[in-house]
Design a protein around this motif. Structure first.
Motif, PDB file in Angstrom:
ATOM      1  N   THR A  54       0.656   5.874  -1.953  1.00 21.84           N
ATOM      2  CA  THR A  54       1.227   6.995  -1.512  1.00 21.84           C
ATOM      3  C   THR A  54       2.161   7.849  -2.435  1.00 21.84           C
ATOM      4  O   THR A  54       3.004   7.182  -3.206  1.00 21.84           O
ATOM      5  N   THR A  55       2.162   9.026  -2.261  1.00 16.34           N
ATOM      6  CA  THR A  55       3.173   9.878  -2.888  1.00 16.34           C
ATOM      7  C   THR A  55       4.789   9.328  -2.654  1.00 16.34           C
ATOM      8  O   THR A  55       5.667   9.287  -3.422  1.00 16.34           O
TER       9      THR A  55
ATOM     10  N   HIS B 106       0.838  -1.314   0.026  1.00 17.98           N
ATOM     11  CA  HIS B 106      -0.120   0.059   0.090  1.00 17.98           C
ATOM     12  C   HIS B 106       0.846   1.238   0.135  1.00 17.98           C
ATOM     13  O   HIS B 106       0.545   2.220  -0.701  1.00 17.98           O
ATOM     14  N   PHE B 107       1.992   1.299   0.808  1.00 24.51           N
ATOM     15  CA  PHE B 107       2.862   2.330   0.888  1.00 24.51           C
ATOM     16  C   PHE B 107       3.429   2.727  -0.552  1.00 24.51           C
ATOM     17  O   PHE B 107       3.718   3.698  -0.870  1.00 24.51           O
TER      18      PHE B 107
END
Length: 499
Positions: free
Chosen positions: A189-190, A184-185
Motif C-alpha cells: 500500500t502507498t 501487506h500494509f
C-alpha cells in the motif's frame, strides 16, 4: 580558529577514544545539530517523494544517496560551536550554497560509496582542499581512515536496527481486534510505503549527529597529533600566567618547580641503605613461601566463588507451528523471510569482501616488490615538486639570485619578517630539490624530511630557521635584525650541508 576558546580538552587520543569524544560532542549539541541536519534533509525528503511518488520504493535509495549533502550543515555548526561560536540558522541559510559546495559533486558521484566520508568531509568543508591537494592532505591525515571505515559500517547497522525497532514498536501498538496484515500494509500500500520511508528518515535523523561528530572528532584528533595543539594551548596558558604575575610571583613559581623536582628525586644509595623500611630491609621470599602465600590468597572467599547463571536462549523449531497448532503471525513470518534474505546477502558480501581483500593484498605485494626492485637498482621515481607550501611560493624562479643579500636589504629597510620569509622559502626550495615533500605536509613534517637530506650543520641551521619562522608566522613575533643577520651569515652552510 581560536584554540584558547575551545570547548573540549584537546590531547592526542587513540582512535576509539576520539570516537567516544565525538559522541560526547553530539550529546552536548544534539538538538542544534539535528536542527541543522533537518534544515537540508527535510526539504530533500519531501522533494524526493514528490518526484518519485509513483515509484515510492526508490525514494529511500534516492534519499540515502544524498546523505553527504545533509551532513555539511551539522559539521559547519559543530566546527564553530567547538571553538566558542554559535552560528545562527538565518546566517547559515544565507551561506548554505557556500557551505554545501566544496567537494559535493565528488561526494555524490565517484566518492559516494567511500566508507571514510565522515573523516574526509572536514578536509573539503573546513580546509577547502580539492583535487590533488585533498588527496595529499588525506594521505597526511591517513592513520585514522581505517577507524572511519568501521565507523560508517557500525552506524549504518545501528541505523537499520533503530528503524527495525521503530517498526516493531509500532506493530506492537496496533490493536489485535483490527486484524491488520502488517506485512501487506507495509509492502503493498502507498500509506505503508510512506510509513516505511518515514521510519527510515527518523532513524537517519537520530543517528546523523553522532556520525558527523565522530568523524569530525577523528579528524580533529589527527590535527592535534600532527600540529601539537595541546602543547600550544599549554604554552599559551603558561605564557599568560607568567606575563600576568609579578616578578616575585615568577620567582616563587621557579622555586616551587625546583623544589618539586628535588622532592621527586630518588634517594642516594647511602640514604636507601640507611632506611630500615627500604626494599633491602627484608630478605627475598623463597619459592615455597611464595607458593604458600598464593594458596592462602586463593583460598579467600573473594576467589573461587561459584555462581549459577540462568538465561533464556532461542530454540527455534521450524515444525513448531504444525506440531502445536499455534499460528505464527504473518508479520513474524515476513521478518523470518527478511532475515533469511539478509543472511544470504551477508554471505555474498563476505565472499565479495574476501575477494577484494585478496585483490588488494596482491596489488600491495606487487607494489612492494617494485619498491624493492627500485631500491636495489637505486632508482626512485619522484612526482612533481609542489609549487606552494603553507601559502609560500617555493619554486626556484620565485627567488632572487642572491638570497642572503636580498634578505639583508629587506632587513635594512625595516622589514625583518619579509626577510625571514625569503630565507625560509629559499630553504624549502633547496630541500625540495633533494627530497620529495607532499603538498599537504606541515612544517614539522618538512623538518623531519630535512633530517635525512642534510648533515648536522645544515640540519641545525634549517631547524633554527624553521623555529624562527613558526614564531613569526603563528606567534606574530618578528625576528630581531641580529637574528636575520646571523641566518644570512650562516646561509652557505645550508648549501654545503648535503649528504
Amino acid at each position: 580558529m581560536d584554540l584558547e576558546r575551545v570547548q573540549a580538552e584537546l590531547r592526542p587520543r587513540r582512535p576509539g577514544e576520539a570516537v567516544d569524544l565525538g559522541t560526547r560532542f553530539a550529546r552536548a549539541w544534539w538538538p542544534a545539530m539535528l536542527g541543522f541536519w533537518l534544515f537540508t534533509a527535510g526539504p530533500a525528503f519531501l522533494v524526493v517523494h514528490g518526484l518519485l511518488w509513483s515509484h515510492l520504493a526508490w525514494a529511500p535509495l534516492a534519499f540515502w544517496w544524498l546523505k553527504p549533502l545533509y551532513e555539511r550543515a551539522p559539521l559547519f555548526f559543530l566546527s564553530r560551536a567547538l571553538f566558542g561560536e554559535r552560528p545562527a540558522a538565518a546566517s547559515t541559510a544565507r551561506e548554505l550554497h557556500r557551505i554545501a559546495a566544496p567537494g559535493l559533486l565528488g561526494d555524490l558521484t565517484w566518492r559516494r560509496l567511500s566508507p571514510r566520508r565522515s573523516f574526509a568531509l572536514p578536509v573539503a568543508l573546513l580546509e577547502g582542499a580539492r583535487g590533488e591537494a585533498r588527496g595529499s592532505r588525506l594521505a597526511v591525515l591517513g592513520s585514522a581512515r581505517g577507524t572511519a571505515g568501521w565507523l560508517t559500517l557500525i552506524y549504518a547497522l545501528f541505523e537499520a536496527l533503530l528503524a527495525l525497532s521503530l517498526l516493531l514498536a509500532a506493530w506492537a501498538l496496533v490493536p489485535s481486534r483490527l486484524a491488520l496484515d502488517v506485512s501487506h500494509f507495509l509492502t503493498a500500500t502507498t500509506a505503508g510505503q510512506v510509513t516505511l520511508n518515514a521510519v527510515a528518515f527518523l532513524a537517519a535523523a537520530a543517528v546523523a549527529p553522532f556520525y558527523v561528530a565522530s568523524g569530525f572528532s577523528l579528524y580533529l584528533n589527527r590535527r592535534v597529533e600532527l600540529e601539537g595543539w595541546d602543547l600550544e594551548i599549554r604554552f599559551r596558558r603558561l605564557r599568560d600566567r607568567l606575563e600576568g604575575g609579578t616578578g616575585a610571583g615568577r620567582a616563587a613559581f621557579v622555586l616551587l618547580a625546583l623544589g618539586a623536582a628535588l622532592a621527586g628525586a630518588p634517594a642516594t644509595p647511602v640514604e636507601a641503605a640507611a632506611d630500615p623500611a627500604g626494599p633491602q630491609a627484608s630478605a627475598p621470599t623463597g619459592p615455597e613461601e611464595a607458593e604458600a602465600r598464593i594458596e592462602e590468597v586463593l583460598a579467600h572467599p573473594d576467589f573461587g566463588r561459584m555462581e549459577t547463571e540462568t538465561r533464556w536462549e532461542l530454540d527455534f523449531d521450524p515444525d513448531f507451528e504444525a506440531d502445536s497448532g499455534f499460528e505464527i503471525p504473518e508479520f513474524f513470518k515476513w521478518l523470518l523471510d527478511l532475515g533469511g534474505m539478509l543472511a544470504s546477502l551477508g554471505e555474498v558480501l563476505l565472499w565479495a569482501a574476501a575477494g577484494v581483500a585478496v585483490y588488494f593484498l596482491l596489488y600491495n605485494l606487487l607494489g612492494w616488490l617494485r619498491q624493492v626492485d627500485r631500491t636495489r637498482t637505486g632508482s626512485r621515481p619522484r612526482g612533481p615538486a609542489p609549487e606552494v607550501l603553507f601559502g609560500l611560493a617555493v619554486t626556484p624562479d620565485s627567488l632572487p639570485a642572491d638570497v642572503p643579500g636580498k634578505a639583508r636589504e629587506l632587513c635594512g629597510e625595516g622589514r625583518p619578517g619579509e626577510a625571514l620569509a625569503l630565507l625560509y622559502r629559499a630553504g624549502l626550495a633547496r630541500l625540495l630539490a633533494r627530497v620529495e615533500v607532499p603538498s599537504g605536509a606541515t612544517e614539522g613534517e618538512v623538518l623531519r624530511q630535512a633530517e635525512g637530506a642534510l648533515d648536522a650543520t645544515g640540519r641545525g641551521l634549517f631547524t633554527e630557521l624553521t623555529a624562527t619562522w613558526l614564531r613569526f608566522a603563528y606567534g606574530h613575533r618578528p625576528p630581531p635584525p641580529a637574528t636575520v643577520e646571523d641566518l644570512c651569515r650562516r646561509w652557505p652552510m645550508l648549501e654545503e650541508g648535503r649528504r
